[in-house]
Scaffold this motif. Structure first.
Motif, PDB file in Angstrom:
ATOM      1  N   LEU A   1       0.838  -1.209   0.000  1.00 45.88           N
ATOM      2  CA  LEU A   1       0.000   0.000   0.000  1.00 45.88           C
ATOM      3  C   LEU A   1       0.869   1.254   0.000  1.00 45.88           C
ATOM      4  CD1 LEU A   1      -2.805   1.321   0.239  1.00 45.88           C
ATOM      5  CD2 LEU A   1      -2.582   1.159   2.705  1.00 45.88           C
ATOM      6  N   ASN A   2       1.879   1.277   0.875  1.00 47.44           N
ATOM      7  CA  ASN A   2       2.730   2.462   0.956  1.00 47.44           C
ATOM      8  C   ASN A   2       3.516   2.668  -0.335  1.00 47.44           C
ATOM      9  OD1 ASN A   2       3.816   4.704   2.406  1.00 47.44           O
ATOM     10  ND2 ASN A   2       5.713   3.570   2.549  1.00 47.44           N
TER      11      ASN A   2
ATOM     12  N   LEU B   1       1.122   4.264  -2.687  1.00 47.76           N
ATOM     13  CA  LEU B   1       0.806   5.639  -2.288  1.00 47.76           C
ATOM     14  C   LEU B   1       1.968   6.600  -2.550  1.00 47.76           C
ATOM     15  CD1 LEU B   1      -1.098   5.000   1.078  1.00 47.76           C
ATOM     16  CD2 LEU B   1      -2.052   6.036  -0.984  1.00 47.76           C
TER      17      LEU B   1
ATOM     18  N   ALA C   1      -8.674  -3.671   1.026  1.00 42.92           N
ATOM     19  CA  ALA C   1      -9.666  -3.626   2.107  1.00 42.92           C
ATOM     20  C   ALA C   1     -10.254  -2.215   2.170  1.00 42.92           C
ATOM     21  CB  ALA C   1      -8.986  -3.976   3.420  1.00 42.92           C
ATOM     22  N   PRO C   2     -11.437  -2.045   2.807  1.00 45.24           N
ATOM     23  CA  PRO C   2     -12.099  -0.742   2.805  1.00 45.24           C
ATOM     24  C   PRO C   2     -11.207   0.434   3.214  1.00 45.24           C
ATOM     25  CG  PRO C   2     -13.555  -2.388   3.709  1.00 45.24           C
ATOM     26  CD  PRO C   2     -12.245  -3.071   3.466  1.00 45.24           C
ATOM     27  N   ASN C   3     -10.480   0.290   4.312  1.00 48.17           N
ATOM     28  CA  ASN C   3      -9.648   1.419   4.748  1.00 48.17           C
ATOM     29  C   ASN C   3      -8.530   1.720   3.763  1.00 48.17           C
ATOM     30  OD1 ASN C   3     -11.102   1.872   7.056  1.00 48.17           O
ATOM     31  ND2 ASN C   3      -9.881   0.445   8.254  1.00 48.17           N
ATOM     32  N   GLU C   4      -8.019   0.665   3.164  1.00 49.33           N
ATOM     33  CA  GLU C   4      -6.961   0.854   2.165  1.00 49.33           C
ATOM     34  C   GLU C   4      -7.540   1.571   0.948  1.00 49.33           C
ATOM     35  OE1 GLU C   4      -4.604  -3.300   3.326  1.00 49.33           O
ATOM     36  OE2 GLU C   4      -6.031  -3.288   1.671  1.00 49.33           O
TER      37      GLU C   4
ATOM     38  N   TRP D   1      -9.988   3.689   0.913  1.00 52.00           N
ATOM     39  CA  TRP D   1     -10.187   5.120   1.215  1.00 52.00           C
ATOM     40  C   TRP D   1      -8.879   5.885   1.144  1.00 52.00           C
ATOM     41  CZ3 TRP D   1     -14.473   7.597   0.780  1.00 52.00           C
ATOM     42  CH2 TRP D   1     -15.690   6.941   1.006  1.00 52.00           C
ATOM     43  N   ALA D   2      -7.803   5.269   1.628  1.00 48.48           N
ATOM     44  CA  ALA D   2      -6.496   5.933   1.577  1.00 48.48           C
ATOM     45  C   ALA D   2      -6.086   6.173   0.115  1.00 48.48           C
ATOM     46  CB  ALA D   2      -5.452   5.091   2.290  1.00 48.48           C
TER      47      ALA D   2
ATOM     48  N   LYS E   1      -8.305   8.914  -1.438  1.00 47.72           N
ATOM     49  CA  LYS E   1      -7.903  10.252  -0.985  1.00 47.72           C
ATOM     50  C   LYS E   1      -6.702  10.732  -1.814  1.00 47.72           C
ATOM     51  CE  LYS E   1      -7.100  12.836   3.258  1.00 47.72           C
ATOM     52  NZ  LYS E   1      -5.859  13.549   3.047  1.00 47.72           N
TER      53      LYS E   1
ATOM     54  N   GLU F   1      -6.656  13.872  -4.414  1.00 48.31           N
ATOM     55  CA  GLU F   1      -5.704  14.981  -4.233  1.00 48.31           C
ATOM     56  C   GLU F   1      -4.676  15.030  -5.356  1.00 48.31           C
ATOM     57  OE1 GLU F   1      -4.223  14.228  -0.306  1.00 48.31           O
ATOM     58  OE2 GLU F   1      -6.015  15.040   0.661  1.00 48.31           O
TER      59      GLU F   1
ATOM     60  N   ILE G   1      -9.566 -10.527   2.485  1.00 48.63           N
ATOM     61  CA  ILE G   1      -9.853  -9.097   2.368  1.00 48.63           C
ATOM     62  C   ILE G   1     -10.553  -8.597   3.627  1.00 48.63           C
ATOM     63  CG2 ILE G   1     -11.227  -7.398   1.103  1.00 48.63           C
ATOM     64  CD1 ILE G   1     -10.567  -8.973  -1.439  1.00 48.63           C
TER      65      ILE G   1
ATOM     66  N   PHE H   1      -4.357  -2.213   8.648  1.00 55.25           N
ATOM     67  CA  PHE H   1      -2.949  -2.058   8.670  1.00 55.25           C
ATOM     68  C   PHE H   1      -2.287  -2.766   9.856  1.00 55.25           C
ATOM     69  CE2 PHE H   1      -5.563   1.423   7.190  1.00 55.25           C
ATOM     70  CZ  PHE H   1      -5.394   1.216   5.839  1.00 55.25           C
TER      71      PHE H   1
ATOM     72  N   PHE I   1      -2.944   7.800   5.617  1.00 59.63           N
ATOM     73  CA  PHE I   1      -3.541   9.092   5.301  1.00 59.63           C
ATOM     74  C   PHE I   1      -2.589  10.258   5.613  1.00 59.63           C
ATOM     75  CE2 PHE I   1      -7.001   6.165   6.115  1.00 59.63           C
ATOM     76  CZ  PHE I   1      -7.835   6.395   5.035  1.00 59.63           C
TER      77      PHE I   1
ATOM     78  N   PHE J   1       5.512   3.101   6.622  1.00 57.84           N
ATOM     79  CA  PHE J   1       5.157   4.465   6.222  1.00 57.84           C
ATOM     80  C   PHE J   1       6.213   5.488   6.641  1.00 57.84           C
ATOM     81  CE2 PHE J   1       1.313   1.981   6.638  1.00 57.84           C
ATOM     82  CZ  PHE J   1       0.751   2.175   5.389  1.00 57.84           C
TER      83      PHE J   1
END
Lengths: 149, 184
Positions: free
Chosen positions: A90-91, A94, A110-113, A115-116, A119, A123, B40, B47, B111, B138
């Motif tokens: 993910l990172n 991103l 996954a859902p939170n991923e 959204w990240a 976003k 942007e 999933i 995380f 984020f 991160f």
């Protein structure tokens, strides 16, 4: 970032070159065969084990960890997280270190991923084909990504 | 009505063929890649399950941890916050503001700007408590490099470098392993 799938392949190759079975090498290292099998399949051994393996194979730790093979993170687009920690993948996406076809791989997150990623896309930090991506979004996600356009 | 045989998620299902296609040969199975829904869903806890480290082959990796209601609420807000809001939120965390006590840092990290990730990671280290290693991916390589230099210099004696080393750049990793070798 070390590619532990590659390291695992290297461990297996060096073991076979020495004519050892997993059981034999595991016994030599005082670990279980299952632990060795996991490392050969891309799990992360502790530093002590890395040093022990390097010594056992008579190679440098740089060679064992493939440190001088200057390649970036490699993923399978069909199974993005195979052999790699989710956060790392993910990172890498991103931060632009890993370029993937986002609309294609989006359902694997996954859902939170999601959204990240959305976003970052909104942007304009992450390039992505919106028309294709929209087909994979929930109504709330679509509303979010289209808002303010 | 004609049905088409399709393999979905490893199961054979029959779907209706649109009228215009009814005359064609429609019984060819289409293979759709199997999607591991359980995996999933597990990752929806996000995380936390990032980096898996095997010290023991019997290690239990199925421990499910859920976000606190506060973290859950914040996660729903984060996509809608701008950089300044998020920066202010990080400042609050760093100032140990009670309003943000108990937030799950690992869930917030994707984020945040890299600079904020570094600040939270260093704060987490300095506080001497348990560092959530799921936040490490991160953190910038330069920040991790500085941490390793400090560790080699005797700072952070309780740092679990086994968790950290997969994320180091080549130079810092070599330094760390040379240091560990010299201890033997």
């Amino acid at each position: 970032m070390i590619d532990f799938v590659k390291v695992g392949n290297k461990i297996a190759r060096l073991r076979k070159q020495q004519g050892l079975s997993q059981e034999e090498l595991a016994e030599k290292l005082y670990v279980t065969r299952q632990a060795l099998s996991k490392w050969e399949n891309g799990s992360v051994p502790s530093i002590d084990i890395v040093l022990l393996l390097a010594k056992s194979f008579d190679v440098s730790f740089e060679e064992l960890l493939c440190l001088d093979d200057a390649e970036g993170l490699k993923v399978d687009p069909e199974d993005l997280f195979k052999g790699q920690p989710r956060n790392v993948v993910l990172n890498a996406i991103l931060t632009g270190k890993l370029v993937v076809d986002l609309p294609k791989v989006f359902p694997q997150f996954a859902p939170n991923e999601r959204w990240a990623l959305l976003k970052a896309i909104k942007e304009k930090k992450l390039p992505c084909s919106l028309p294709r991506l929209l087909m994979n979004l929930t109504p709330a996600e679509t509303h979010f990504i289209k808002g303010g356009q | 009505m004609k049905l088409k045989k399709t393999i979905l998620n490893g199961q054979t299902v029959y779907i209706e063929v649109p009228e215009g296609e009814e005359n064609g040969e429609t019984f060819e199975a289409i293979k759709i890649p199997k999607i591991d829904v359980a995996e999933i869903n597990k990752a929806a806890n996000a995380f936390r399950h990032g980096h898996h480290h095997d010290k023991d082959d019997d290690e239990d990796e199925d421990e499910e941890k859920h976000f606190s209601p506060k973290t859950h609420k914040l996660l729903r807000m984060l996509p809608f916050l701008d950089e300044e809001d998020i920066h202010a939120l990080v400042d609050k965390i760093l100032a140990s503001d009670k309003a943000v006590e108990g937030l799950d840092l690992a869930a917030m990290m994707p984020f945040l700007e890299e600079e904020d990730c570094d600040r939270l990671f260093l704060r987490s280290l300095e506080s001497g408590g348990e560092v959530t290693m799921n936040i490490v991916p991160f953190v910038s390589e330069s920040c991790l490099g500085n941490v390793i230099d400090a560790y080699i210099g005797g700072k952070y004696p309780n740092l679990d470098v086994d968790e950290l080393y997969p994320f180091l750049d080549s130079t810092s990793l070599k330094k760390l392993l040379q240091h560990e070798l010299s201890k033997e």
